[in-house]
Write an enzyme that holds these catalytic residues in place. Structure first.
Site, PDB file in Angstrom:
ATOM      1  N   ILE A   1      49.047  -0.107  70.259  1.00 49.12           N
ATOM      2  CA  ILE A   1      49.821   0.942  70.930  1.00 49.12           C
ATOM      3  C   ILE A   1      50.557   1.835  69.938  1.00 49.12           C
ATOM      4  O   ILE A   1      51.050   2.892  70.292  1.00 49.12           O
ATOM      5  CB  ILE A   1      50.783   0.307  71.954  1.00 49.12           C
ATOM      6  CG1 ILE A   1      49.986  -0.516  72.965  1.00 49.12           C
ATOM      7  CG2 ILE A   1      51.597   1.345  72.694  1.00 49.12           C
ATOM      8  CD1 ILE A   1      48.879   0.251  73.661  1.00 49.12           C
TER       9      ILE A   1
ATOM     10  N   TYR B   1      66.905  -4.643  76.197  1.00 48.49           N
ATOM     11  CA  TYR B   1      66.564  -5.917  76.833  1.00 48.49           C
ATOM     12  C   TYR B   1      66.861  -7.027  75.837  1.00 48.49           C
ATOM     13  O   TYR B   1      66.728  -6.845  74.623  1.00 48.49           O
ATOM     14  CB  TYR B   1      65.098  -5.986  77.268  1.00 48.49           C
ATOM     15  CG  TYR B   1      64.102  -5.931  76.138  1.00 48.49           C
ATOM     16  CD1 TYR B   1      63.705  -7.089  75.466  1.00 48.49           C
ATOM     17  CD2 TYR B   1      63.546  -4.723  75.719  1.00 48.49           C
ATOM     18  CE1 TYR B   1      62.797  -7.040  74.417  1.00 48.49           C
ATOM     19  CE2 TYR B   1      62.639  -4.665  74.681  1.00 48.49           C
ATOM     20  CZ  TYR B   1      62.265  -5.826  74.028  1.00 48.49           C
ATOM     21  OH  TYR B   1      61.372  -5.777  73.000  1.00 48.49           O
TER      22      TYR B   1
ATOM     23  N   HIS C   1      56.507  -8.768  73.799  1.00 51.19           N
ATOM     24  CA  HIS C   1      57.959  -8.972  73.756  1.00 51.19           C
ATOM     25  C   HIS C   1      58.312 -10.432  73.498  1.00 51.19           C
ATOM     26  O   HIS C   1      59.482 -10.794  73.415  1.00 51.19           O
ATOM     27  CB  HIS C   1      58.598  -8.489  75.052  1.00 51.19           C
ATOM     28  CG  HIS C   1      58.347  -7.035  75.298  1.00 51.19           C
ATOM     29  ND1 HIS C   1      57.316  -6.595  76.097  1.00 51.19           N
ATOM     30  CD2 HIS C   1      58.944  -5.922  74.803  1.00 51.19           C
ATOM     31  CE1 HIS C   1      57.317  -5.284  76.114  1.00 51.19           C
ATOM     32  NE2 HIS C   1      58.283  -4.845  75.333  1.00 51.19           N
TER      33      HIS C   1
END
Length: 776
Positions: A448, A529, A712
């Site tokens: 990405i 987050y 993540h």
């Protein structure tokens, strides 16, 4: 007397202390005892800051080591069985749900390998919450030593009487989902959950809490009848506990509740209602009219989502509308939402230009603003005359500053024509030219954008920033990093390369630093987050691009590559949404200015020999107005046009990619299609592949790369796991459409896990390539 209150305070600390502590704990360099001690120190420091600022009502249980919704999952005994079966320590089980947990077998303990729970955007903010994941026949049980009670008592012992904050039962369930393989509708679990709230409220009352803030932000949504009807039984039960429970402050934010005013009229048994009049001031009169004869109104007039100094005159006028109708004893002055979404304190910013700095207010300053507004309304303007005069001077100075207006930018916007929003040919023509130009295999693999940002990269960037190394030395270092990343991609066997972005500090800040109209901070970190913090740039004026921003690095990477090199840009909507935007002009104007700057960059990349260009728009969904209707249609129109304006200056043979993360794309699919990107990559590894069905139902013709593993988490997916994921995707997508990629960029990961995960991903893609080659 009008009292001041805050709905929540940032958790990370003035120097991102919580981030450092949790990451040190995860790395095995900090004991659990020391981690918990650091959490206690931060909580007490934040309570003291608010008390010293003069805030009357201070929150507790707004602190979390990872995410407040995840706290509630554990608080209510709703941890899915795949985590509880490993008998982890409670805090390790908590972190396992947030970020996954993977440990090899030892002589004493079996192997542990669990992925994290799904994480999605918190309403239309850039904060992400962990989604409650519920089972058929779900049972709830209050945890021993409940966190809200423990933290209330901790504050009480420190001399601060707080108002505990809870996520309400209707919102907790509505924001949740059925686990994979389960069919439960979460709202059907309300009667199972309410006794746990009753027990918790009783314990808070016993501990000495007089009021409790129960957040029900879903009331700003257009709710299905079954959810809307759940408020009445929930709050008839919780609001009628009398002396057994604290008085309830029912809090909504991020939108208006006028469309659900019938629900509000059913809640007159509650002590107080909080509304966000920064986002929707027009709801004030209607809500006042729906209150019970003794009910208190909490008026959210200090912005919990942006960094601009509060206009005291305007805020006081709004509060006085309420006091004139309800009396001063029935009105609270409050932040519009939790201050979680704002940086800690402006005092840390030593390098900001004095003129611009005077326009800003961070969390600590907002606490002081609340105290001033409350005093002005209670005792009259004369009691805070100096503060009001200084504030008016700041507001006026910003409005008339030359920093905000650039006639050249406005002139260019006025000359935009319709054809600038469209590619030269439709997708079938483009894709055939792109395939001839790029010569990609079936199931092409890519990443990405970013690769791991090592400690050495951060050290060298810091040295360059401080002037300890020359520009030439830093450029040579970056070129060496690019060389290494290209070599690794060659070894892995990827099909479309990226340069790895070693020169970039942040996907928005990097571009903002190269555009006019932005200013930057050094310490204005905001939690995104878990331990991930971002430092959003601030848009203060009209935006333009003085010179190319990314061409040099991408051109160099392409010159040493044997495969197509992908240029990486952040799209106009994400640059806007992940900045603190101006509040003096419409966001559509700011997005269009960004699009024109990016259009120039896209054309320059193509001219430099970059024929795959990714313009990321992970924030497109985030900006979607929370309710359907004209506002949503208007947003999608200008957002899509901004993206198309940024990418439509290239030839048909240049392939345009875009990326979306944390996007529940079903509810804005028409906008995704309207972007007309040649390839979409979407974060999907923690979602059911059946969500891809919308691409089938809408006969989506272009190429798609649903993420095959979660980046993540440090967890390494097996090759078989990725094969299973791809096989599942092929139930909904054709082989010719499917790209294979991770969920998102790899900046926060370590090289060891990155290489292992990508090796498994490439091998899985090769397996399907061979399988379909034989079939054909």
């Amino acid at each position: 007397m009008v009292q001041s209150s805050i709905l929540g305070f940032p958790r990370m600390g003035v120097n991102r202390d919580l981030k450092k502590a949790t990451e040190s704990y995860w790395a095995g360099n900090l004991s659990q005892k020391d981690l918990l001690a650091e959490g206690k120190r931060l909580r007490q420091a934040h309570w003291k800051l608010q008390k010293d600022a003069g805030v009357d009502i201070i929150p507790s249980n707004d602190f979390s080591y990872y995410d407040h919704v995840l706290d509630h999952i554990q608080l209510f005994g709703a941890t899915p069985p795949r985590y509880t079966q490993h008998n982890l320590d409670p805090i390790d089980e908590f972190f396992a749900m947030g970020r996954g947990h993977q440990k090899p077998q030892t002589d004493e303990k079996p192997a542990v390998d669990v992925p994290s729970l799904e994480m999605v955007k918190w309403f239309d903010s850039n904060y992400h919450y962990v989604k409650p994941t519920l089972q058929d026949g779900q049972k709830f049980k209050l945890s021993p030593d409940p966190k809200p009670v423990a933290e209330f008592l901790e504050a009480k012992e420190a001399g601060v009487i707080t108002r505990p904050v809870l996520l309400g039962p209707v919102s907790f369930l509505t924001l949740g989902k059925a686990d994979r393989g389960q069919s439960v509708d979460p709202i059907d679990l309300l009667q199972e959950l309410l006794p746990v709230y009753e027990e918790l409220l009783a314990k808070l009352k016993e501990a000495g809490a007089e009021t409790v803030q129960i957040d029900e932000p879903v009331l700003v949504f257009d709710l299905p009848p079954r959810v809307k009807n759940a408020f009445r039984p929930a709050y008839e039960k919780l609001g009628n506990l009398g002396g057994k429970a604290p008085q309830i402050v029912f809090a909504t934010y991020f939108g208006d509740i006028v469309h659900n005013i019938d629900v509000l009229k059913l809640l007159q048994n509650l002590y107080a209602i909080h509304i966000d009049v920064v986002r929707n001031p027009e709801q004030l009169e209607t809500v006042i009219g729906a209150l019970g004869p003794k009910q208190t109104l909490s008026v959210g007039v200090v912005d919990g989502r942006n960094i601009w100094k509060t206009n005291f005159k305007s805020a006081i006028e709004k509060v006085e509308v309420a006091t004139q109708k309800l009396g001063k004893d029935r009105v609270l002055v409050a932040s519009s939402s939790s201050l979680l979404h704002t940086p800690h304190t402006l005092e840390s910013e030593k390098k900001l230009d004095a003129e611009v700095k005077d326009w800003f207010s961070f969390a600590v300053e907002k606490a002081k603003e609340l105290a001033v507004i409350a005093k002005a309304v209670t005792d009259g303007p004369a009691s805070v005359r100096d503060e009001l005069e200084a504030n008016a001077k700041s507001i006026q100075a910003r409005a008339t500053s030359k920093l905000t207006n650039d006639p050249k930018v406005k002139d260019r916007q006025a000359k935009i024509t319709d054809d600038m929003f469209n590619r030269r040919s439709p997708f079938p023509t483009r894709i055939s030219q792109q395939q001839a130009n790029l010569n990609l295999p079936m199931f092409p693999t890519t990443t990405i954008g970013s690769f791991p940002q090592t400690k050495d990269i951060r050290i060298q960037r810091n040295k360059f920033t401080k002037g300890e190394i020359t520009a030439e030395e830093y450029e040579k270092f970056i070129e060496k990093e690019i060389q290494d990343v290209v070599k690794i991609q060659e070894e892995l066997g990827l099909d479309v390369y990226v340069h790895g972005e070693p020169e970039r500090n942040d996907m928005v800040q990097y571009f903002g630093e190269r555009l006019t109209g932005y200013v930057f901070t050094t310490h204005a970190w905001v939690q995104s987050y878990g331990s991930r913090c971002v430092r959003p740039p601030i848009i203060v004026g009209d935006i333009s691009r003085p010179e190319p921003m990314t061409v040099k690095e991408s051109k160099y990477a392409a010159s040493i590559s044997n495969k197509p090199m992908k240029g990486m840009l952040t799209g106009p909507i994400t640059c806007l949404r992940w900045s603190f935007p101006r509040d003096d002009i419409h966001q559509s104007v700011q997005a269009q200015q960004l699009a024109l700057a990016l259009r120039d960059e896209v054309v320059d990349l193509e001219s430099a020999g970059i024929f795959v260009i990714q313009v990321d728009e992970p924030a497109l969904r985030e900006g979607l107005p929370l309710r359907s209707g004209l506002a949503r249609e208007d947003y999608l129109s200008w957002a899509v046009k901004s993206f198309r304006l940024s990418v439509s200056g290239v030839k048909d043979s240049t392939q345009i990619h875009s990326h979306f993360c944390y996007s529940e794309f079903q509810d804005f699919f028409s906008a995704i299609a309207a972007l007309d990107a040649d390839v979409l990559s979407i974060e999907n590894s923690k979602s059911d592949a059946k969500l891809l069905k919308v691409f089938v139902d809408e006969a989506y013709p272009r190429h798609i790369g649903p993420g095959v593993y979660d980046i993540h988490s440090p967890r390494i997916p097996s090759e078989q796991e990725i094969k299973d994921r791809i096989q599942e995707m092929l139930q909904y997508l054709s082989p010719d459409q499917l790209w294979i990629d991770p969920d998102c960029g790899l900046k926060t990961r370590q090289w060891k896990e990155t290489k292992a995960s990508l090796t498994n991903m490439v091998n899985a893609a090769k397996f399907f390539r061979q399988k379909y080659a034989k079939a054909n």
